[in-house]
Structures are given as C-alpha cells and as structure tokens.
Design a protein around this motif. Structure first.
Motif, PDB file in Angstrom:
ATOM      1  N   ALA A  14      -6.376  -5.184   0.882  1.00  0.00           N
ATOM      2  CA  ALA A  14      -5.330  -4.826   1.834  1.00  0.00           C
ATOM      3  C   ALA A  14      -5.647  -5.472   3.178  1.00  0.00           C
ATOM      4  O   ALA A  14      -6.797  -5.791   3.474  1.00  0.00           O
ATOM      5  CB  ALA A  14      -5.240  -3.316   1.988  1.00  0.00           C
ATOM      6  N   PHE A  15      -4.601  -5.632   3.974  1.00  0.00           N
ATOM      7  CA  PHE A  15      -4.711  -6.230   5.302  1.00  0.00           C
ATOM      8  C   PHE A  15      -3.820  -5.405   6.221  1.00  0.00           C
ATOM      9  O   PHE A  15      -2.594  -5.409   6.073  1.00  0.00           O
ATOM     10  CB  PHE A  15      -4.250  -7.683   5.227  1.00  0.00           C
ATOM     11  CG  PHE A  15      -4.426  -8.460   6.492  1.00  0.00           C
ATOM     12  CD1 PHE A  15      -5.692  -8.793   6.940  1.00  0.00           C
ATOM     13  CD2 PHE A  15      -3.325  -8.879   7.216  1.00  0.00           C
ATOM     14  CE1 PHE A  15      -5.864  -9.536   8.103  1.00  0.00           C
ATOM     15  CE2 PHE A  15      -3.487  -9.621   8.376  1.00  0.00           C
ATOM     16  CZ  PHE A  15      -4.760  -9.946   8.826  1.00  0.00           C
TER      17      PHE A  15
ATOM     18  N   MET B 276      -4.959   4.486   1.952  1.00  0.00           N
ATOM     19  CA  MET B 276      -5.317   3.187   1.368  1.00  0.00           C
ATOM     20  C   MET B 276      -6.705   3.252   0.742  1.00  0.00           C
ATOM     21  O   MET B 276      -6.937   2.722  -0.342  1.00  0.00           O
ATOM     22  CB  MET B 276      -5.274   2.092   2.441  1.00  0.00           C
ATOM     23  CG  MET B 276      -3.912   1.861   3.037  1.00  0.00           C
ATOM     24  SD  MET B 276      -2.741   1.181   1.862  1.00  0.00           S
ATOM     25  CE  MET B 276      -3.179  -0.527   1.929  1.00  0.00           C
ATOM     26  N   VAL B 277      -7.650   3.907   1.421  1.00  0.00           N
ATOM     27  CA  VAL B 277      -8.997   4.070   0.880  1.00  0.00           C
ATOM     28  C   VAL B 277      -8.932   4.822  -0.442  1.00  0.00           C
ATOM     29  O   VAL B 277      -9.549   4.435  -1.430  1.00  0.00           O
ATOM     30  CB  VAL B 277      -9.922   4.782   1.896  1.00  0.00           C
ATOM     31  CG1 VAL B 277     -11.219   5.236   1.234  1.00  0.00           C
ATOM     32  CG2 VAL B 277     -10.201   3.877   3.084  1.00  0.00           C
ATOM     33  N   ALA B 278      -8.147   5.890  -0.477  1.00  0.00           N
ATOM     34  CA  ALA B 278      -8.016   6.672  -1.719  1.00  0.00           C
ATOM     35  C   ALA B 278      -7.401   5.823  -2.829  1.00  0.00           C
ATOM     36  O   ALA B 278      -7.862   5.851  -3.968  1.00  0.00           O
ATOM     37  CB  ALA B 278      -7.163   7.907  -1.455  1.00  0.00           C
ATOM     38  N   HIS B 279      -6.374   5.067  -2.495  1.00  0.00           N
ATOM     39  CA  HIS B 279      -5.684   4.257  -3.504  1.00  0.00           C
ATOM     40  C   HIS B 279      -6.605   3.172  -4.081  1.00  0.00           C
ATOM     41  O   HIS B 279      -6.718   3.032  -5.291  1.00  0.00           O
ATOM     42  CB  HIS B 279      -4.443   3.623  -2.884  1.00  0.00           C
ATOM     43  CG  HIS B 279      -3.732   2.689  -3.823  1.00  0.00           C
ATOM     44  ND1 HIS B 279      -2.964   3.148  -4.867  1.00  0.00           N
ATOM     45  CD2 HIS B 279      -3.682   1.341  -3.859  1.00  0.00           C
ATOM     46  CE1 HIS B 279      -2.480   2.106  -5.522  1.00  0.00           C
ATOM     47  NE2 HIS B 279      -2.897   0.996  -4.939  1.00  0.00           N
TER      48      HIS B 279
ATOM     49  N   ARG C 161     -14.182  -2.888  -2.914  1.00  0.00           N
ATOM     50  CA  ARG C 161     -12.960  -3.494  -2.383  1.00  0.00           C
ATOM     51  C   ARG C 161     -13.030  -3.513  -0.861  1.00  0.00           C
ATOM     52  O   ARG C 161     -13.652  -2.645  -0.255  1.00  0.00           O
ATOM     53  CB  ARG C 161     -11.739  -2.685  -2.818  1.00  0.00           C
ATOM     54  CG  ARG C 161     -11.669  -2.379  -4.319  1.00  0.00           C
ATOM     55  CD  ARG C 161     -11.484  -3.597  -5.211  1.00  0.00           C
ATOM     56  NE  ARG C 161     -10.277  -4.331  -5.005  1.00  0.00           N
ATOM     57  CZ  ARG C 161      -9.114  -4.061  -5.571  1.00  0.00           C
ATOM     58  NH1 ARG C 161      -8.985  -3.057  -6.409  1.00  0.00           N
ATOM     59  NH2 ARG C 161      -8.049  -4.798  -5.309  1.00  0.00           N
ATOM     60  N   VAL C 162     -12.375  -4.480  -0.257  1.00  0.00           N
ATOM     61  CA  VAL C 162     -12.379  -4.620   1.200  1.00  0.00           C
ATOM     62  C   VAL C 162     -10.964  -4.446   1.742  1.00  0.00           C
ATOM     63  O   VAL C 162     -10.034  -5.123   1.302  1.00  0.00           O
ATOM     64  CB  VAL C 162     -12.934  -5.993   1.639  1.00  0.00           C
ATOM     65  CG1 VAL C 162     -12.887  -6.136   3.160  1.00  0.00           C
ATOM     66  CG2 VAL C 162     -14.360  -6.185   1.129  1.00  0.00           C
TER      67      VAL C 162
ATOM     68  N   ASP D  68     -18.295   1.703  -2.153  1.00  0.00           N
ATOM     69  CA  ASP D  68     -17.098   1.557  -2.980  1.00  0.00           C
ATOM     70  C   ASP D  68     -15.973   0.838  -2.242  1.00  0.00           C
ATOM     71  O   ASP D  68     -15.259   0.031  -2.826  1.00  0.00           O
ATOM     72  CB  ASP D  68     -16.599   2.940  -3.435  1.00  0.00           C
ATOM     73  CG  ASP D  68     -17.663   3.699  -4.194  1.00  0.00           C
ATOM     74  OD1 ASP D  68     -18.130   3.175  -5.225  1.00  0.00           O
ATOM     75  OD2 ASP D  68     -18.062   4.788  -3.745  1.00  0.00           O
ATOM     76  N   ILE D  69     -15.824   1.167  -0.967  1.00  0.00           N
ATOM     77  CA  ILE D  69     -14.763   0.590  -0.138  1.00  0.00           C
ATOM     78  C   ILE D  69     -15.360   0.181   1.197  1.00  0.00           C
ATOM     79  O   ILE D  69     -16.159   0.919   1.785  1.00  0.00           O
ATOM     80  CB  ILE D  69     -13.631   1.619   0.117  1.00  0.00           C
ATOM     81  CG1 ILE D  69     -12.887   1.949  -1.154  1.00  0.00           C
ATOM     82  CG2 ILE D  69     -12.662   1.125   1.191  1.00  0.00           C
ATOM     83  CD1 ILE D  69     -11.911   0.896  -1.615  1.00  0.00           C
TER      84      ILE D  69
END
Length: 119
Positions: free
Chosen positions: A98-99, A112-115, A74-75, A46-47
């Motif tokens: 995200a970066f 961030m992973v949760a979001h 997402r990455v 997922d991430i």
C-alpha cells in the motif's frame, strides 16, 4: 501481530503507535534506516509502516532488507510528498502492499495493517 513503524517524525510515529497498540498490535519504532535494519535483523516483523522519505538513510534500503530477512512481511509506504504518486513504488519494492499519504487517519492506517497483516 508485530508492526514496525519507521518514521523520522517522533510525534507522528507516537500517534500511529498508540492507535495500533490500542488495537492489540505489538509495535516497535525506528527513526532511520540504521535502526530499522538493526531491528529487522533481530526481530520478527509482520507489517512495516515505512515513511518513504527518511531524514537519515533510505526507505527503499529498509524495504529491500526486509524482503530478504522477512520475505512474508508486507510494507505500507507512507509519504507527505508526491514522490512515487504514479504508483511506481510497487515496481521498486516487491513487498510494498500500500501507498498512503502521511496524513491518513490512524484508524484507516490500522485498518490497512489489519488487512495486509492477515495474508
């Protein structure tokens, strides 16, 4: 939620893994492009937390393969360099969400992973 951490520094990957697992995530680790692509070929993800500068292989190749194999994944790119600090990573990787600096506290990375995992 399934998270893949692609990080060449095992100690950093372990810190992130432990924190994410305490938050209830299923976490897998890869240290290079080859092992990341092999994992993505066989497993749902997922991430992806992906270090932009891998010791072996290309992070952009991993992101590209992920966009093909897992289009909804997402990455979150992380780095300790100024490479792509202008935000252009979002032009090069369509699945980038995200970066972050590699020194981001693990609890912030988990947030961030949760979001982004809840898309």
């Amino acid at each position: 939620m399934n998270v893949l951490i692609v990080e060449s520094r095992p100690d950093l990957a372990l810190i992130w893994t432990r924190h994410l697992e305490r938050q209830g995530y299923v976490v897998a680790k890869a240290e290079d492009q080859e092992s990341a692509v092999s994992y993505l070929a066989e497993n749902q993800t997922d991430i992806i937390v992906l270090d932009l500068v891998l010791k072996q292989g290309s992070a952009l190749a991993v992101a590209d393969f992920a966009s093909y194999r897992h289009p909804d994944a997402r990455v979150i790119f992380v780095t300790d360099t100024t490479f792509f600090s202008d935000g252009s990573i979002f032009n090069h990787a369509s699945n980038a969400c995200a970066f972050l600096p590699a020194g981001t506290p693990p609890e912030d990375l988990a947030a961030m992973v949760a979001h982004y995992g809840d898309h």
